[in-house]
Scaffold this active site. Structure first.
Site, PDB file in Angstrom:
ATOM      1  N   ARG A   1       0.833  -1.216   0.000  1.00 14.12           N
ATOM      2  CA  ARG A   1       0.000   0.000   0.000  1.00 14.12           C
ATOM      3  C   ARG A   1       0.865   1.262   0.000  1.00 14.12           C
ATOM      4  O   ARG A   1       0.543   2.243  -0.672  1.00 14.12           O
ATOM      5  CB  ARG A   1      -0.953  -0.007   1.205  1.00 14.12           C
ATOM      6  CG  ARG A   1      -1.989   1.111   1.135  1.00 14.12           C
ATOM      7  CD  ARG A   1      -3.045   0.990   2.212  1.00 14.12           C
ATOM      8  NE  ARG A   1      -2.481   1.131   3.553  1.00 14.12           N
ATOM      9  CZ  ARG A   1      -3.181   0.954   4.673  1.00 14.12           C
ATOM     10  NH1 ARG A   1      -4.468   0.616   4.613  1.00 14.12           N
ATOM     11  NH2 ARG A   1      -2.614   1.102   5.844  1.00 14.12           N
TER      12      ARG A   1
ATOM     13  N   GLU B   1     -16.006   6.461   6.302  1.00 17.91           N
ATOM     14  CA  GLU B   1     -15.151   5.840   7.326  1.00 17.91           C
ATOM     15  C   GLU B   1     -14.990   6.827   8.474  1.00 17.91           C
ATOM     16  O   GLU B   1     -15.606   7.894   8.464  1.00 17.91           O
ATOM     17  CB  GLU B   1     -13.800   5.458   6.722  1.00 17.91           C
ATOM     18  CG  GLU B   1     -13.028   6.655   6.164  1.00 17.91           C
ATOM     19  CD  GLU B   1     -11.695   6.281   5.537  1.00 17.91           C
ATOM     20  OE1 GLU B   1     -11.115   5.259   5.927  1.00 17.91           O
ATOM     21  OE2 GLU B   1     -11.231   7.041   4.663  1.00 17.91           O
TER      22      GLU B   1
ATOM     23  N   LYS C   1      -2.744   6.874   1.178  1.00 15.30           N
ATOM     24  CA  LYS C   1      -2.451   7.140   2.592  1.00 15.30           C
ATOM     25  C   LYS C   1      -1.351   8.197   2.629  1.00 15.30           C
ATOM     26  O   LYS C   1      -0.161   7.899   2.742  1.00 15.30           O
ATOM     27  CB  LYS C   1      -2.034   5.846   3.300  1.00 15.30           C
ATOM     28  CG  LYS C   1      -2.137   5.948   4.815  1.00 15.30           C
ATOM     29  CD  LYS C   1      -2.113   4.582   5.441  1.00 15.30           C
ATOM     30  CE  LYS C   1      -1.932   4.664   6.945  1.00 15.30           C
ATOM     31  NZ  LYS C   1      -2.936   5.436   7.667  1.00 15.30           N
TER      32      LYS C   1
HETATM   33  N1  PMP Z   1      -9.017   4.891   7.422  1.00 16.12           N
HETATM   34  C1  PMP Z   1      -8.123   5.865   7.632  1.00 16.12           C
HETATM   35  C2  PMP Z   1      -8.462   7.250   7.225  1.00 16.12           C
HETATM   36  C3  PMP Z   1      -6.884   5.570   8.232  1.00 16.12           C
HETATM   37  O1  PMP Z   1      -5.989   6.533   8.434  1.00 16.12           O
HETATM   38  C4  PMP Z   1      -6.613   4.239   8.613  1.00 16.12           C
HETATM   39  C5  PMP Z   1      -5.283   3.860   9.216  1.00 16.12           C
HETATM   40  N2  PMP Z   1      -4.983   4.550  10.381  1.00 16.12           N
HETATM   41  C6  PMP Z   1      -7.594   3.263   8.410  1.00 16.12           C
HETATM   42  C7  PMP Z   1      -8.782   3.619   7.786  1.00 16.12           C
HETATM   43  C8  PMP Z   1      -7.360   1.839   8.812  1.00 16.12           C
HETATM   44  O2  PMP Z   1      -6.393   1.248   7.981  1.00 16.12           O
HETATM   45  P1  PMP Z   1      -5.487   0.030   8.466  1.00 16.12           P
HETATM   46  O3  PMP Z   1      -6.415  -1.030   8.925  1.00 16.12           O
HETATM   47  O4  PMP Z   1      -4.749  -0.367   7.234  1.00 16.12           O
HETATM   48  O5  PMP Z   1      -4.604   0.528   9.531  1.00 16.12           O
END
Ligand code: PMP
Length: 289
Positions: free
Chosen positions: A50, A182, A149
């Site tokens: 990612r 989210e 990200k």
């Molecule tokens: N959404 C956002 C906006 C995030 O920054 C994150 C990670 N902190 C997630 C979802 C969760 O992603 P992951 O499970 O890959 O940590």
């Protein structure tokens, strides 16, 4: 603490980058947050993939190949000697001038920090979290795609400010259609009539690695999962709800905008998932040594 910057190690005091770095000036860069449990790095390949995809999407060439990055992450962990940790992997655009032009930045900075993290107080995992819906909309995928990200988290921070000033820890963000996307740093799930639901990636969300783990855990245990279009109403009438993220893991949600979810206590499917997730994180992962 030994912090990696471009292949060299520095103490916390000496780990510094330029004030002309576009990561600082413009939030121009990408990052990952990765967990280490019991000397094993959880889902390291997925996080690295990612990171490189996010970099590609912003035309940022990471100066070392993925395999080298993997070795450097493991070496940084060994040097810090922590069996349970949080890894913050950052790649900034690097030092440029005060203009925007990213191509004027010649040397991206690769930073690896190993530390601990506790996102929410322990009691929230037992009693569940109250959340609100933020007025701040999630970035349009056509503007700043949430799948990247990036170091530019102001959209999320604006929603986080709303949460904290409303007396809760977290906020749900809606997309420009008023649909659930989210939370500020976590993905969201609900459970309705025994089916696990989460907003589809096309709703404008980060494809969380924990989200994907939860989807596969549910499938393994024959619990139906669907990636859907989700409204606030769907959340209000849900039997259970929870958030997922590498730092947060799985945290139950028991109140949304003042409405109790289910009976206001973490539900049975959420608790099962938490248990399965806990076991998986201790069993799987890339060994540090
Ligand atoms: N959404 C956002 C906006 C995030 O920054 C994150 C990670 N902190 C997630 C979802 C969760 O992603 P992951 O499970 O890959 O940590």
């Amino acid at each position: 603490m030994e912090i990696y910057i471009n292949g060299k190690y520095y103490s916390r005091e000496d780990a510094k980058i330029s004030v002309f770095d576009h990561g600082l000036l413009y939030g121009d860069g990408v990052f990952e947050g990765i967990r280490v449990y019991n000397n094993r790095v959880f889902r390291l390949q997925e996080h690295l993939l990612r990171l490189y995809e996010s970099a590609r999407a912003i035309a940022l060439g990471i100066p070392i190949p993925r395999e080298q990055m993997r070795r450097d992450v493991l070496e940084t962990l060994r040097r810090n000697g922590m069996s349970d940790a949080y890894i913050r992997l950052v790649v900034t655009r690097g030092e440029g001038n005060l203009g925007l032009n990213p191509f004027a930045c010649r040397e991206p900075q690769v930073i690896i920090i190993v530390d601990t993290i506790a996102l929410y107080p322990r009691e929230h995992y037992e009693k569940g979290l109250a959340v609100i819906t933020a007025a701040t909309q999630r970035n349009l995928p056509e503007a700043v795609n949430p799948r990247i990200k990036s170091l530019n988290y102001l959209n999320n921070i604006l929603a986080k400010i709303e949460a904290i000033t409303s007396g809760v820890e977290e906020a749900i963000m809606l997309n420009s259609f008023g649909l659930v996307s989210e939370c500020t740093g976590d993905n969201i799930f609900s459970i309705c009539k025994g089916v696990i639901l989460t907003p589809a990636i096309s709703m404008g969300v980060l494809e969380g690695i924990t989200r994907n783990v939860v989807v596969s855990l549910a499938r393994q245990h024959n619990i139906p999962v669907k990636q859907v279009v989700m409204t606030r109403h769907d959340l209000f009438i849900a039997e259970e709800a929870f958030l997922t993220g590498s730092a947060a893991e799985i945290v139950p949600v028991v109140k949304i905008d003042g409405r109790l979810i289910g009976d206001g206590r973490p539900g049975p499917i959420t608790r099962k998932l938490m248990e399965w997730y806990h076991h998986l994180t201790r069993e799987e992962g890339v060994p540090v040594n």
